[in-house]
Design a protein around this motif. Structure first.
Motif, PDB file in Angstrom:
ATOM      1  N   GLY A 238       9.415  10.111 -13.030  1.00 20.53           N
ATOM      2  CA  GLY A 238       9.724   8.938 -13.786  1.00 20.53           C
ATOM      3  C   GLY A 238      10.460   7.974 -13.113  1.00 20.53           C
ATOM      4  N   LEU A 239      10.567   8.020 -11.751  1.00 19.40           N
ATOM      5  CA  LEU A 239      11.086   7.313 -10.720  1.00 19.40           C
ATOM      6  C   LEU A 239      10.259   6.349 -10.010  1.00 19.40           C
ATOM      7  CD1 LEU A 239      14.033   9.313  -9.292  1.00 19.40           C
ATOM      8  CD2 LEU A 239      14.180   7.743 -11.043  1.00 19.40           C
ATOM      9  N   LYS A 240      10.446   5.181  -9.541  1.00 17.66           N
ATOM     10  CA  LYS A 240       9.707   4.411  -8.568  1.00 17.66           C
ATOM     11  C   LYS A 240      10.335   4.696  -7.208  1.00 17.66           C
ATOM     12  CE  LYS A 240       7.211   1.622 -11.322  1.00 17.66           C
ATOM     13  NZ  LYS A 240       5.655   1.644 -11.378  1.00 17.66           N
TER      14      LYS A 240
ATOM     15  N   SER B 175       8.747  14.849  -0.459  1.00 19.45           N
ATOM     16  CA  SER B 175       8.343  15.840   0.513  1.00 19.45           C
ATOM     17  C   SER B 175       6.833  15.807   0.713  1.00 19.45           C
ATOM     18  CB  SER B 175       9.131  17.048   0.283  1.00 19.45           C
ATOM     19  OG  SER B 175      10.560  16.767   0.591  1.00 19.45           O
ATOM     20  N   ALA B 176       6.292  16.280  -0.500  1.00 18.58           N
ATOM     21  CA  ALA B 176       4.860  16.174  -0.387  1.00 18.58           C
ATOM     22  C   ALA B 176       4.036  15.163  -0.128  1.00 18.58           C
ATOM     23  CB  ALA B 176       4.261  16.644  -1.962  1.00 18.58           C
ATOM     24  N   ALA B 177       4.563  13.945  -0.478  1.00 18.95           N
ATOM     25  CA  ALA B 177       3.967  12.562  -0.167  1.00 18.95           C
ATOM     26  C   ALA B 177       4.175  12.241   1.329  1.00 18.95           C
ATOM     27  CB  ALA B 177       4.420  11.392  -0.924  1.00 18.95           C
TER      28      ALA B 177
ATOM     29  N   ARG C  66       0.794  -1.277   0.005  1.00 18.36           N
ATOM     30  CA  ARG C  66       0.058   0.008   0.192  1.00 18.36           C
ATOM     31  C   ARG C  66       0.833   1.265   0.109  1.00 18.36           C
ATOM     32  NH1 ARG C  66      -5.161   1.165   1.817  1.00 18.36           N
ATOM     33  NH2 ARG C  66      -5.640  -0.751   0.731  1.00 18.36           N
ATOM     34  N   LEU C  67       1.833   1.331   0.920  1.00 25.35           N
ATOM     35  CA  LEU C  67       2.611   2.526   1.079  1.00 25.35           C
ATOM     36  C   LEU C  67       3.625   2.657  -0.199  1.00 25.35           C
ATOM     37  CD1 LEU C  67       4.222   2.583   4.875  1.00 25.35           C
ATOM     38  CD2 LEU C  67       2.716   4.353   3.199  1.00 25.35           C
ATOM     39  N   GLY C  68       4.006   1.353  -0.932  1.00 26.92           N
ATOM     40  CA  GLY C  68       4.837   1.284  -2.223  1.00 26.92           C
ATOM     41  C   GLY C  68       4.048   2.058  -3.344  1.00 26.92           C
ATOM     42  N   ARG C  69       2.848   1.650  -3.266  1.00 32.46           N
ATOM     43  CA  ARG C  69       2.014   2.401  -4.308  1.00 32.46           C
ATOM     44  C   ARG C  69       1.769   4.112  -4.246  1.00 32.46           C
ATOM     45  NH1 ARG C  69      -2.562  -1.482  -3.984  1.00 32.46           N
ATOM     46  NH2 ARG C  69      -1.594  -3.354  -4.303  1.00 32.46           N
ATOM     47  N   PHE C  70       1.547   4.139  -2.947  1.00 34.54           N
ATOM     48  CA  PHE C  70       1.480   5.540  -2.624  1.00 34.54           C
ATOM     49  C   PHE C  70       2.414   6.390  -2.964  1.00 34.54           C
ATOM     50  CE2 PHE C  70       2.222   9.052   0.505  1.00 34.54           C
ATOM     51  CZ  PHE C  70       1.150   9.574   0.484  1.00 34.54           C
TER      52      PHE C  70
END
Length: 154
Positions: free
Chosen positions: A36-38, A115-117, A23-27
């Motif tokens: 363009g980065l994961k 930072s926003a996330a 869940r956090l990874g997707r977020f």
């Protein structure tokens, strides 16, 4: 319905942690998408930046990855010109990694998105709870998990 059958209920630490990590990874992946980065690539770029010109083994140890997984994750970053590898001056068997100027620019771009996330996550969970969560997870990651030898079947 028993407590163990309730949706989302699991006494398995691994299952709960993996579900939460997905869940956090997707977020974070969604938040970083404009760069363009994961999330894994962002974490790796940040680790390289923080380590200066770290050896591949140091990065793998810090991120608790094996060297082949690290190499797999590095390939697109090298291909895209964000990272370069080079031999250690003192021991040419050791491969070191550094950010290129393009890699530093990409990291700077991604840090703004991250930072926003991070703020959004902390707004939802609470700054103090998020800090305690990170501290607890760091403590768990530092544990030496070693399975006892399997008991023979009877």
């Amino acid at each position: 319905m028993t407590e163990a059958q309730q949706p989302g209920f699991s006494r398995c630490n691994n299952a709960t942690l993996r579900r939460t990590a997905r869940r956090l990874g997707r977020f974070y992946d969604d938040a970083l998408a404009p760069s363009g980065l994961k999330g894994t690539q962002f974490g790796l770029l940040f680790q390289i930046h923080a380590g200066g010109e770290p050896a591949m083994g140091e990065i793998a140890e810090e991120l608790i990855m094996d060297l082949s997984a690290l190499g797999h994750t590095l390939k697109p970053l090298i291909r895209d010109g964000y990272v370069e590898t080079f031999a250690d001056k003192a021991d040419r068997r050791i491969k070191r990694v550094r950010l290129t100027p393009q890699g530093q620019a990409k990291l700077d771009e991604a840090i703004k998105l991250w930072s926003a996330a991070q703020r959004q996550f902390e707004d939802m969970v609470g700054v103090e709870r998020a800090a305690k969560l990170r501290a607890t997870l760091d403590e768990v990651a530092a544990l030496d998990f070693e399975l006892a030898a399997a008991a023979p079947s009877i």
